[in-house]
Motif scaffolding. Sequence first.
Motif, short mmCIF file in Angstrom:
data_model
loop_
_atom_site.label_atom_id
_atom_site.label_comp_id
_atom_site.label_asym_id
_atom_site.label_seq_id
_atom_site.Cartn_x
_atom_site.Cartn_y
_atom_site.Cartn_z
N ARG A 34 -0.89 7.22 -2.28
CA ARG A 34 -0.66 5.77 -2.34
C ARG A 34 0.42 5.44 -3.36
O ARG A 34 1.18 4.47 -3.19
CB ARG A 34 -1.97 5.07 -2.71
N TYR A 35 0.48 6.23 -4.42
CA TYR A 35 1.50 6.03 -5.45
C TYR A 35 2.90 6.05 -4.81
O TYR A 35 3.74 5.20 -5.11
CB TYR A 35 1.36 7.15 -6.49
N ASP A 36 3.14 7.03 -3.94
CA ASP A 36 4.45 7.16 -3.31
C ASP A 36 4.64 6.20 -2.14
O ASP A 36 5.72 5.65 -1.94
CB ASP A 36 4.66 8.60 -2.85
N LEU A 37 3.60 6.00 -1.33
CA LEU A 37 3.71 5.11 -0.18
C LEU A 37 4.08 3.69 -0.61
O LEU A 37 4.88 3.01 0.04
CB LEU A 37 2.39 5.08 0.59
N SER A 38 3.53 3.23 -1.71
CA SER A 38 3.79 1.86 -2.14
C SER A 38 5.19 1.67 -2.69
O SER A 38 5.67 0.54 -2.81
CB SER A 38 2.75 1.42 -3.19
N THR A 39 5.88 2.75 -3.06
CA THR A 39 7.29 2.62 -3.43
C THR A 39 8.17 2.52 -2.21
O THR A 39 9.27 1.98 -2.27
CB THR A 39 7.74 3.83 -4.28
N GLU A 40 7.69 3.02 -1.08
CA GLU A 40 8.45 2.96 0.17
C GLU A 40 8.20 1.66 0.92
O GLU A 40 9.12 1.07 1.48
CB GLU A 40 8.05 4.15 1.04
N ASN A 41 6.96 1.22 0.95
CA ASN A 41 6.58 -0.03 1.63
C ASN A 41 5.55 -0.75 0.77
O ASN A 41 4.39 -0.34 0.70
CB ASN A 41 6.00 0.29 3.00
N PRO A 42 5.95 -1.84 0.10
CA PRO A 42 5.01 -2.52 -0.82
C PRO A 42 4.05 -3.47 -0.11
O PRO A 42 3.18 -4.05 -0.76
CB PRO A 42 5.95 -3.30 -1.74
N TRP A 43 4.17 -3.63 1.21
CA TRP A 43 3.33 -4.59 1.93
C TRP A 43 2.23 -3.87 2.71
O TRP A 43 2.00 -4.15 3.90
CB TRP A 43 4.20 -5.45 2.84
N LEU A 44 1.57 -2.93 2.07
CA LEU A 44 0.54 -2.13 2.70
C LEU A 44 -0.77 -2.89 2.81
O LEU A 44 -1.09 -3.74 1.96
CB LEU A 44 0.32 -0.84 1.91
N ASN A 45 -1.54 -2.54 3.81
CA ASN A 45 -2.84 -3.15 4.06
C ASN A 45 -3.90 -2.52 3.17
O ASN A 45 -3.67 -1.51 2.49
CB ASN A 45 -3.21 -2.99 5.53
N ARG A 46 -5.09 -3.11 3.20
CA ARG A 46 -6.25 -2.48 2.58
C ARG A 46 -6.86 -1.49 3.56
O ARG A 46 -6.58 -1.50 4.76
CB ARG A 46 -7.27 -3.56 2.22
N GLY A 47 -7.72 -0.60 3.05
CA GLY A 47 -8.41 0.34 3.91
C GLY A 47 -7.51 1.35 4.58
O GLY A 47 -7.73 1.71 5.74
N LEU A 48 -6.49 1.84 3.89
CA LEU A 48 -5.57 2.80 4.48
C LEU A 48 -6.22 4.17 4.62
O LEU A 48 -6.97 4.61 3.74
CB LEU A 48 -4.32 2.93 3.61
#
Length: 586
Positions: free
Chosen positions: A369-383
């Motif tokens: 999640r640390y890396d995913l959120s740098t790529e796309n900051p508009w992520l959903n909950r419950g990934l």
Amino acid sequence: MLRPCGTRLALVAVLAATAPAAFAQTTKGGKRTGNIEEAEIEIVKERVNQLPEATRNFEKIKLPAPPKTERKVAYTFPDFRLPADRLAPSVKVLTIRAEEPAPLTGNFMKAAIGNYGTFYGRGYFHSTRNTDHAYGLDIKHVNSLNGPVDGKNSSVAQTSAHLMGELYRGTAAFGANLDLGRERYNFYGYEKAANGSTVATPEASDIKQVFNRLAVKAYAHNRDPEQQLQYDAGIGYRYWADNFTASENDVRLNAKVGYAMGESSRITLAADASFISDKDITPGNFPAPAPNPGVLTRTRTFVQATPAYEFVNKNIAFSLGATLGYSSDTTTNVSKGVVYPAVRLGYTIEPEKFMVYAGLGGALQRVTRYDLSTENPWLNRGLNVADTHRGPTVYAGFTSTPARGLEFNVKATYARDRNLYFYLNNAIDPTKFDLVYDQNATGVLNIHGELLYNAAEKFRLGTRLDYNKYALKNLPQPFHRPEFQGSVFGTYNVFDKLMVGVEGYFYSASYGISYRAPVVAGAIRQPDFYRATDPIVDLNLRADYRITPKISIFAMGNNLANQQYQRFYGYPVKGINVLGGATYTF
């Protein structure tokens, strides 16, 4: 190794009365430290020196690493771009030295303001050159009070701090890093209310997202490349949390060891491990009932090691090994343990001019999640986050330096990926993105090219092109993974006081999904059609002018093509964004 000289050379020098003036040595303070007296000097070069056989630096026989799916970006200007454009092409580092390098002061501060209510500030404080230790602190903040949609509803802010320190003891270096960060975004990808509609525009506080980050690492490595045993090992911890209930704790270990067995061979071992404990709502349980939306805590284990034997003989170099890995993730029907070959063969057609190589491999790739959120900051909950299984993989390519200052690299890769994630708008709240996977293996063909030109450290120009073709079994489109990505970048040292830089990007269209309006609020929407975003054309310019050795001014222009493109469907970026500011070095 024998180095006979074979002759005797005698030199007789008689110094006259003028010698004290001619040969007096002077220190920086202007004081003379002594005189050379009248003397007779005899130099004898008849000695035979015998040196032991040197162990060859094993770094010199290293083969090109297997191609990776993604690499982080480093530019000439680390603050070239402003946040939330979400473009992350992978390019090599380009730097240009000043015509006369200025003394290293170790410290600078800079600040700038621009349209969209943008403020940029940075402080860099670092030790000067020292053979015993190094330390530094880098603090940065950038924010825009307004954005492309409803003003403050699309505002953004990023704050980060990086602290480092190193100690040097003999051939060993010991160091530690500490990174802190906080980022604020808004989910502004909502549908705009039409004329006569009663849909209210949301408040910025109701659609905000905040990420908090912490990363610490301690490491040790060998500083002498000529030593027979080389090592680089580290242990670290990363923490991440968002504005919802999600959090991630990650303990990380890494080690690389190489032992040179002679001038032409070595054995190596590269190993990585990551142990994650994360917390989020149950996947598929959003929106969830308040106040407790079914929080789920789980552990994720990742371990991988690649032992190998490497050999170089004249123009041929090869590496033979295997990658053994384990990932506890079970998103798709894939084995937790993997074994992939690690075979590489290189042939130098012309030394330092042209080399071809090919290989067979594969590896697990840690996804966090640390890396995913740098790529796309508009992520959903419950990934449903899962590690990618990349393999088996075959690749081939060549590197060439046909002329001085010119580098040319081309490679082609084909891989079978499992758990390869794609971003798709959520069916209940399309402003947020879910991770989706193809239940079967995804064939990925990548053709990569790089061209770099450097003219006497004054002018540098480069381009990078990537073509990706995804063969999907179940997903209709490779959501938000464009087929083509291209970038061009360059810097020009006009003269001692002025430096300019340019960056340009082109992304082909990628796919999101459009939904029909819900029957009732909070209901699952029915897909309307798969929507292709417009191709992305982005141009950025930068100029720095040094007024005095300590003071300079700079200007940055982002997205000068003024395209409010959407890297992620529903999220247009800012138009032309211009900043102007000053830098003080001390």
